[in-house]
Design an enzyme around this catalytic site. Structure first.
Site, PDB file in Angstrom:
ATOM      1  N   PRO A   9      21.342  95.949  28.600  1.00 12.67           N
ATOM      2  CA  PRO A   9      21.687  95.000  27.540  1.00 12.67           C
ATOM      3  C   PRO A   9      20.506  94.531  26.691  1.00 12.67           C
ATOM      4  CG  PRO A   9      21.883  93.993  29.712  1.00 12.67           C
ATOM      5  CD  PRO A   9      21.725  95.464  29.920  1.00 12.67           C
ATOM      6  N   ARG A  17      14.434  91.595  18.681  1.00 11.11           N
ATOM      7  CA  ARG A  17      14.354  90.641  19.794  1.00 11.11           C
ATOM      8  C   ARG A  17      12.900  90.418  20.235  1.00 11.11           C
ATOM      9  NH1 ARG A  17      15.735  93.287  25.719  1.00 11.11           N
ATOM     10  NH2 ARG A  17      15.653  91.107  26.321  1.00 11.11           N
ATOM     11  N   ASN A  73      16.125 101.650  32.450  1.00  7.81           N
ATOM     12  CA  ASN A  73      15.658 100.289  32.179  1.00  7.81           C
ATOM     13  C   ASN A  73      16.924  99.433  32.177  1.00  7.81           C
ATOM     14  OD1 ASN A  73      14.787  97.851  31.246  1.00  7.81           O
ATOM     15  ND2 ASN A  73      13.613  98.656  29.518  1.00  7.81           N
ATOM     16  N   HIS A  79      17.659  92.244  37.402  1.00  7.35           N
ATOM     17  CA  HIS A  79      17.443  91.079  38.265  1.00  7.35           C
ATOM     18  C   HIS A  79      18.722  90.520  38.871  1.00  7.35           C
ATOM     19  CE1 HIS A  79      13.770  91.593  36.038  1.00  7.35           C
ATOM     20  NE2 HIS A  79      14.362  91.223  34.912  1.00  7.35           N
ATOM     21  N   ASP A  86      23.799  99.884  43.911  1.00  8.81           N
ATOM     22  CA  ASP A  86      24.708 100.670  44.759  1.00  8.81           C
ATOM     23  C   ASP A  86      25.080 102.002  44.104  1.00  8.81           C
ATOM     24  OD1 ASP A  86      24.671  98.794  46.744  1.00  8.81           O
ATOM     25  OD2 ASP A  86      26.636  97.931  46.286  1.00  8.81           O
ATOM     26  N   LEU A 100       9.694  97.680  29.485  1.00  8.62           N
ATOM     27  CA  LEU A 100       8.732  97.648  28.378  1.00  8.62           C
ATOM     28  C   LEU A 100       7.655  96.602  28.642  1.00  8.62           C
ATOM     29  CD1 LEU A 100      11.451  97.757  25.593  1.00  8.62           C
ATOM     30  CD2 LEU A 100       9.748  99.545  25.969  1.00  8.62           C
ATOM     31  N   ARG A 106       5.806  87.647  34.270  1.00  5.49           N
ATOM     32  CA  ARG A 106       6.737  86.779  33.535  1.00  5.49           C
ATOM     33  C   ARG A 106       7.431  85.785  34.486  1.00  5.49           C
ATOM     34  NH1 ARG A 106      10.233  90.284  29.552  1.00  5.49           N
ATOM     35  NH2 ARG A 106      10.739  88.177  28.790  1.00  5.49           N
ATOM     36  N   ARG A 110      12.391  87.095  37.102  1.00  2.00           N
ATOM     37  CA  ARG A 110      12.220  88.524  36.795  1.00  2.00           C
ATOM     38  C   ARG A 110      11.445  89.260  37.890  1.00  2.00           C
ATOM     39  NH1 ARG A 110      13.855  88.750  31.269  1.00  2.00           N
ATOM     40  NH2 ARG A 110      13.388  86.776  30.264  1.00  2.00           N
TER      41      ARG A 110
END
Ligand code: DQA
Length: 148
Positions: A9, A17, A73, A79, A86, A100, A106, A110
């Site tokens: 997402p 972003r 990714n 998280h 699974d 990235l 952070r 995370r």
């Protein structure tokens, strides 16, 4: 060799972003970068992005018997998603986790990676280059682990 690149997402909003964290290049530029890397490495690739957890699970399930390796990714689902963990374990396709940003420096939330628990390697904080490192690692890993 055929690799599936999966992006979770908000990665479709790259460039827009939080550019201070994720950079100014957009998602199309990431796709170009991955395609060029795979061409250089002589591997086939499919690139897929979804904002939906179940769609990513479906894509991992469908990869069974179709792909030799997965570069993933999972973005925020890294998280939170036991379902993606699974699915990766179920298909048992060698997978490499990419971020990235340097998630280790952070926020506390995370610091846990569920998907990472099913991955043979992780690259974080290298920007686009992490995807190239993952492809090169997988290629070497698969050649070394080829069944005789
Ligand atoms: C990310 C890191 C995640 O924590 C975040 O939720 C993302 C992107 C990265 O590529 O750095 O969406 O996976």
């Amino acid at each position: 060799m055929k690799f599936l690149f999966l992006n979770g997402p908000n990665l479709n909003l790259l460039g827009l972003r939080e550019p201070d964290i994720y950079g100014t290049r957009d998602y199309a530029a990431l796709e170009d970068f991955i395609r060029r890397t795979c061409e250089e490495e002589g591997v086939e690739c499919e690139i897929f992005q979804s904002n939906h957890e179940g769609v990513l699970v479906d894509k991992i399930q469908l990869a069974y018997g179709q792909f030799d390796g997965i570069v993933i990714n999972p973005a925020a689902y890294t998280h939170t998603s036991v379902a993606i963990l699974d699915a990766l374990k179920a298909v048992a396709i060698p997978a490499v986790e990419v971020h990235l940003s340097d998630v280790s420096s952070r926020e506390a939330f995370r610091q846990v990676s569920y998907a990472g628990m099913a991955c043979v390697q992780t690259y974080a904080g290298l920007g686009f280059e992490g995807y190239a490192a993952a492809a090169r690692f997988l290629k070497k890993y698969l050649s070394q682990n080829e069944k005789v």
